[in-house]
Design a protein around this motif. Structure first.
Motif, PDB file in Angstrom:
ATOM      1  N   GLN A 340       0.870  -1.168   0.000  1.00  0.00           N
ATOM      2  CA  GLN A 340       0.000   0.000   0.000  1.00  0.00           C
ATOM      3  C   GLN A 340       0.912   1.225   0.000  1.00  0.00           C
ATOM      4  O   GLN A 340       1.669   1.420   0.935  1.00  0.00           O
ATOM      5  N   GLN A 342       2.519   4.699   0.739  1.00  0.00           N
ATOM      6  CA  GLN A 342       2.337   5.628   1.858  1.00  0.00           C
ATOM      7  C   GLN A 342       1.971   6.996   1.305  1.00  0.00           C
ATOM      8  O   GLN A 342       2.692   7.520   0.473  1.00  0.00           O
ATOM      9  N   PRO A 343       0.889   7.568   1.808  1.00  0.00           N
ATOM     10  CA  PRO A 343       0.496   8.868   1.247  1.00  0.00           C
ATOM     11  C   PRO A 343       1.514   9.971   1.528  1.00  0.00           C
ATOM     12  O   PRO A 343       1.556  10.969   0.851  1.00  0.00           O
ATOM     13  N   SER A 344       2.362   9.765   2.533  1.00  0.00           N
ATOM     14  CA  SER A 344       3.278  10.844   2.925  1.00  0.00           C
ATOM     15  C   SER A 344       4.395  11.038   1.913  1.00  0.00           C
ATOM     16  O   SER A 344       4.932  12.122   1.772  1.00  0.00           O
ATOM     17  N   LYS A 345       4.776   9.994   1.214  1.00  0.00           N
ATOM     18  CA  LYS A 345       5.889  10.123   0.280  1.00  0.00           C
ATOM     19  C   LYS A 345       5.413   9.923  -1.154  1.00  0.00           C
ATOM     20  O   LYS A 345       4.315   9.416  -1.392  1.00  0.00           O
ATOM     21  N   SER A 347       5.138   7.951  -4.205  1.00  0.00           N
ATOM     22  CA  SER A 347       5.264   6.545  -4.562  1.00  0.00           C
ATOM     23  C   SER A 347       4.911   6.404  -6.028  1.00  0.00           C
ATOM     24  O   SER A 347       3.976   7.044  -6.512  1.00  0.00           O
ATOM     25  N   SER A 350       2.446   0.558  -6.735  1.00  0.00           N
ATOM     26  CA  SER A 350       2.137  -0.291  -5.590  1.00  0.00           C
ATOM     27  C   SER A 350       3.033  -1.527  -5.597  1.00  0.00           C
ATOM     28  O   SER A 350       2.984  -2.327  -4.668  1.00  0.00           O
TER      29      SER A 350
ATOM     30  N   SER B   3       1.666   8.424  -6.652  1.00  0.00           N
ATOM     31  CA  SER B   3       0.694   8.737  -5.601  1.00  0.00           C
ATOM     32  C   SER B   3       0.373  10.230  -5.575  1.00  0.00           C
ATOM     33  O   SER B   3      -0.575  10.641  -4.914  1.00  0.00           O
ATOM     34  N   LYS B   4       1.164  11.051  -6.247  1.00  0.00           N
ATOM     35  CA  LYS B   4       0.927  12.494  -6.233  1.00  0.00           C
ATOM     36  C   LYS B   4       0.394  12.949  -7.590  1.00  0.00           C
ATOM     37  O   LYS B   4       0.861  12.488  -8.629  1.00  0.00           O
ATOM     38  N   ASP B  67      -2.364  17.254  -5.651  1.00  0.00           N
ATOM     39  CA  ASP B  67      -1.576  17.348  -4.420  1.00  0.00           C
ATOM     40  C   ASP B  67      -0.605  18.521  -4.481  1.00  0.00           C
ATOM     41  O   ASP B  67      -0.252  19.085  -3.462  1.00  0.00           O
ATOM     42  N   GLN B  90      -3.687  21.155   2.301  1.00  0.00           N
ATOM     43  CA  GLN B  90      -2.945  19.948   1.913  1.00  0.00           C
ATOM     44  C   GLN B  90      -2.303  20.082   0.533  1.00  0.00           C
ATOM     45  O   GLN B  90      -1.470  19.266   0.153  1.00  0.00           O
TER      46      GLN B  90
END
Lengths: 616, 616
Positions: A340, A342-345, A347, A350, B3-4, B67, B90
């Motif tokens: 999964q 990580q939303p913080s970094k 990525s 998957s 992810s971004k 984002d 955010q």
């Protein structure tokens, strides 16, 4: 918008990179493939066709919208393309359906090449059609020997549809048939190839214009893993002094001749085997841009995709010249793990392997990751690639090393892996060892010259650690044939400067210079300083031999015994291809000045009268 | 998919090239601009927003989907971005709204730079705010002098919003006001800049990471035409021996310091003036990828668009190193003509100028045309650009020459044009003249050495016409300061090898070598052979001076008087940066062998007894 519209059968990564090249010229591209989110469709905001490129009705639909039709995959319905030529004569198809038809059947491909490239002398291994029966396979195995390569004639790629038969035991043959023809199989389904004991796999991208003219990119070395392209090193270099220096030119010539024999325009990938004898055999041909040519996007004056577009539109072919010192390419294949993100970094996938390799690439100078936008990662699926460029094979190797280590860590966190063996020849320069990809070659006639030549190696290692070099022996008078092989092959091995030390008659530098086009730096050695040397001439004998070369064949002479200056001159020479070295040499020269400044200080502090007495 | 998600205000060519870079990393991009077919939207198959990037409600809509938000144009609503930071905390905005706010107002931009770059010592020309009244303009003209540059503070680019006031006559001032403020104007609308008598315009692309670290691409020279970027030459080279060799480093340093003073991440374009004195002044800054950095796509290890993406996502910055010998860029601007494309040939535009330049580019090795896909061509509109790469400034210049000729032919079919003057310094090598962009510099202390050194120039011109060189005088003892300037500046001028001929004490090669990091080839000259020369030592005096250099500073010595070999050695040295020259040298060496073969034939035919007698 260009007046011509191009249609592509297939919307995978090749279509994606082709579409990106077409966008630069504002050429409109229409993709035929299933779904709305195929990789190629993501990079084009135009009305594509959602359907199978194997379905003739969709091909007809595509033909309505385009002026030129091409393929990103050879496994297409050739009959449908042939019929299209009748129903839509205004649509050009490149390469021709005939070419695709020949190439998509590997047995027909081999027959075609045999006919057009010299019959029995064609650069091909032995091959034979076979019936899918244990008896016939046993017969062919007896004829061509074991191991025997059994291949499906059609729909085979990335090693799928290939089987290596290692014995003629009935159960092995049965296993082979079950693997290749799970639903039984008829006469036309398989063929056999004599096993080729290759030492390297090479590839050449050839572009064929509508006028039949061809141009080729440099030959590259390919490394496969589980039969899938893993690594590409460009350009291909001969690896040692003994290897035929003309391999690269021969490979390019063979590949060009092969592609001249087909019809229609476009880029073709030619895969070849290099044997220990220096013999070159064609393995397979792809009638389209090819994985082994992806490096051309960053490394060549025009990319394979740009050239494919130019060729099929009848535009002038682009330059195939490599514009960097060297390049490498690593395929990013999917793993069998998922995480999964990580939303913080940031990525990128998957699939943790893809994410990891992309992040390592972003930290590697000269590396460009390409992610293909495929929805699902699967083990072994081509999900992207990373191109690495640099000023030299050594730099590309070092840049690639981090990527290969990351891959090895992921695959086998605790043990050595295939990747690290692929990497072994690209390890950073080991102290006191010759680099496998040298830019400077330091040679001398005898190990008795080594003490005089050692300072050259030492100053390189100490002050210019980025410069790869080798140290070896080549004697003009005792190993004259090695001299010829060394001199003729140096440029093809990637060497850029040769430093040759010699005493007495000192023929080595001049004879090497006569058989290479590279710059040769000659170090005259005072033979007296050499064990058992003759002399009494203080090296002046060697100096005249090295200096007074005849007009036409230059040697760069340095001071007698001054191998340090030979090494420094070689670094200065390399700066012609790597401006970074100008900065490094300036730092070294600044250091020389600072050393004098220090002594000026000491001389002032303790006075001239005490200078020689104290330990400075 | 990353992810971004990145949102861009503006969908023009900068957004298009940015989106292409983002696609490589499979980073999803959402474009906000009017229409469905904006250039950036064409290369992305994702749901964009059809609306003005100046409309706060559309910006809000964009913020919902992304984002990170960035801009391809600085003329955006900064207040809307500031409010976004409150409503959508955010969403990261890069560069920061504050930075965009400062930069979009050119007067505030100057004030900011003045404060952060040393106050009165900041590298800026004099500037002042003005009221839009004849009196105030007259006052400032008296203070800063004429001509006076009047500029709109905001919404000005490509020379729009600039006016050069050439006199303080009331009617000229009135004309200026009417041009700049057709609807009248208030206190904050204009400002004035003292006229800068620049000799060249330079630009540096700087990338600023989220951590505030910066990296910069090489300084480039920009050539403007009608105040619009016309040509870029990369890297910038100092033009003559007298010019400060540290300009390039200074320019990069100043540009980096300037960008460090802002907040937020991304790529910035810094435009600068170079004065005859060597002084460097900042002209303007753009808070985004810039026209002068387009060449980085083909020429650098990471492009400005790739680096913009990396910066705003907080990824490691990519290498800004130039990976080719040299590069150039030509903008393709629309013309005021239109034609009906012929269906029979590939046409790239209904604007015949765009079509012509694209076709010429496709026939030029190393040239990559970029067409932006704008629906309508208009005179002066940026419709595309062409990047040219090559091994040297000279090669890039020659490759660019065909494009500039085509442009000149189009604009002024019968007369000389601005383009041909821009081209003048890039003409192919004229016979018997020094090349303006030499790779080899042939120097000697006196014109009396010229007869000995001339064979060097002659063999280059005859056998290696692609190699640009210069011939000039530098005397160690009579022009010692010119010696210093020459040696210190040679690398910055793009020279790669120096050939220095000297007789007698022969200090020239060694002294040059001590002040450059380039390879120096020394030709010992027999002074007897020189008019008025001393001698009796047959050049052995010079030979020892050139050969016996101290450890640390190498000179490559060739045989006495053998300037031919010095030139051939220089070509071999250049092959370290241009493998093509290995092939050319091999051809030359083959010719030497064939000449001997011919003589062998004659000797056999007429016999040794007659050989010397007959004319061979």
């Amino acid at each position: 918008m260009s007046s011509k519209v191009v249609g592509i059968l297939g919307g995978g990564q090749l279509g994606r990179m082709f579409a990106a090249a077409a966008s630069l010229l504002n050429v409109k591209t229409v993709i035929l493939d299933v779904g709305d989110d195929a990789p190629a469709k993501q990079v084009l905001n135009s009305p594509h066709i959602n359907g199978s490129f194997k379905d003739p009705s969709f091909i007809q639909q595509l033909a309505e919208k385009v002026d030129v039709l091409t393929v990103e995959i050879e496994h297409v319905d050739v009959d449908a393309l042939r019929k299209l030529r009748e129903s839509h004569p205004q649509v050009e198809i490149h390469p021709s359906p005939e070419t695709i038809g020949i190439i998509q059947d590997k047995y027909r491909q081999k027959l075609h090449l045999q006919v057009h490239l010299g019959g029995a002398n064609a650069p091909l291994g032995l091959f034979q059609q076979i019936d899918v029966t244990p008896d016939d396979i046993k017969r062919v195995a007896a004829e061509l020997g074991l191991p025997l390569m059994l291949k499906r004639r059609t729909l085979a790629y990335d090693g799928r549809g290939n089987y290596v038969l290692r014995s003629s035991e009935p159960r092995d043959i049965t296993a082979a048939i079950q693997f290749l023809c799970p639903n039984g199989g008829g006469k036309g389904e398989l063929y056999a190839e004599k096993w080729v004991p290759f030492i390297k796999e090479l590839a050449v991208m050839v572009v064929r214009g509508r006028d039949g003219n061809v141009a080729s990119y440099p030959a590259v070395e390919t490394v496969h893993k589980d039969s899938i392209c893993h690594l590409v090193w460009a350009p291909f270099r001969t690896a040692n002094v003994e290897q035929d220096p003309f391999i690269r030119a021969n490979v390019q010539r063979i590949a060009q001749e092969a592609i001249k024999s087909f019809t229609g325009a476009g880029v073709f990938g030619v895969e070849l085997f290099l044997l220990a004898s220096g013999e070159i055999l064609i393995n397979e041909i792809a009638p389209r841009p090819h994985n082994s040519g992806h490096y051309t996007i960053e490394a060549c004056e025009s990319s394979q995709f740009d050239n494919h577009l130019r060729a099929i539109l009848g535009l002038p072919l682009g330059s195939t010249k490599i514009k960097v010192g060297a390049a490498g390419m690593l395929n990013i294949l999917g793993s069998n793990r998922l995480i999964q993100p990580q939303p913080s970094k940031v990525s990128f996938s998957s699939d943790p392997l893809i994410d990891k390799l992309t992040h390592v690439a972003l930290s590697t100078p000269g590396a460009t990751p390409h992610l293909y936008g495929k929805a699902q990662s699967r083990k072994g699926r081509k999900m992207g690639h990373i191109t690495v460029v640099g000023v030299s094979d050594a730099e590309v190797g070092e840049r690639m090393a981090g990527l290969l280590s990351a891959l090895a860590d992921f695959e086998h966190p605790t043990t050595d892996s295939e990747s690290s063996s692929a990497l072994s020849s690209y390890r950073p320069h080991l102290h006191g060892q010759s680099h496998p990809h040298p830019l400077i070659s330091i040679i001398m006639g005898s190990d008795s010259d080594l003490p005089t030549m050692l300072p050259a190696a030492q100053i390189l290692q100490k002050h210019f650690p980025s410069v790869p070099f080798e140290v070896t022996l080549v004697s003009a008078h005792r190993t004259p044939l090695r001299l010829v092989a060394f001199a003729k092959g140096a440029a093809e091995r990637g060497v850029k400067v040769i430093i040759a030390g010699a005493g007495g008659a000192a023929h080595l530098p001049g004879m090497v210079a006569s058989m290479t086009a590279l710059p040769v730096v000659g170090v005259p050695i005072d033979s007296k300083s050499v064990a058992g040397g003759g002399g009494g001439l203080s090296g002046v004998d060697a100096m005249w031999s090295i200096l007074q070369m005849p007009r036409g064949i230059p040697v760069a002479a340095v001071a007698i015994n001054n191998s340090t200056n030979a090494a420094l001159l070689a670094v200065r020479i390399l700066s012609a291809g790597n401006p970074e070295l100008v900065r490094e040499m300036e730092v070294y020269q600044k250091g020389l000045g600072e050393e004098v400044d220090r002594k000026i200080g000491v001389l002032g502090d303790i006075g001239w009268g005490n200078y020689g007495k104290s330990k400075i």
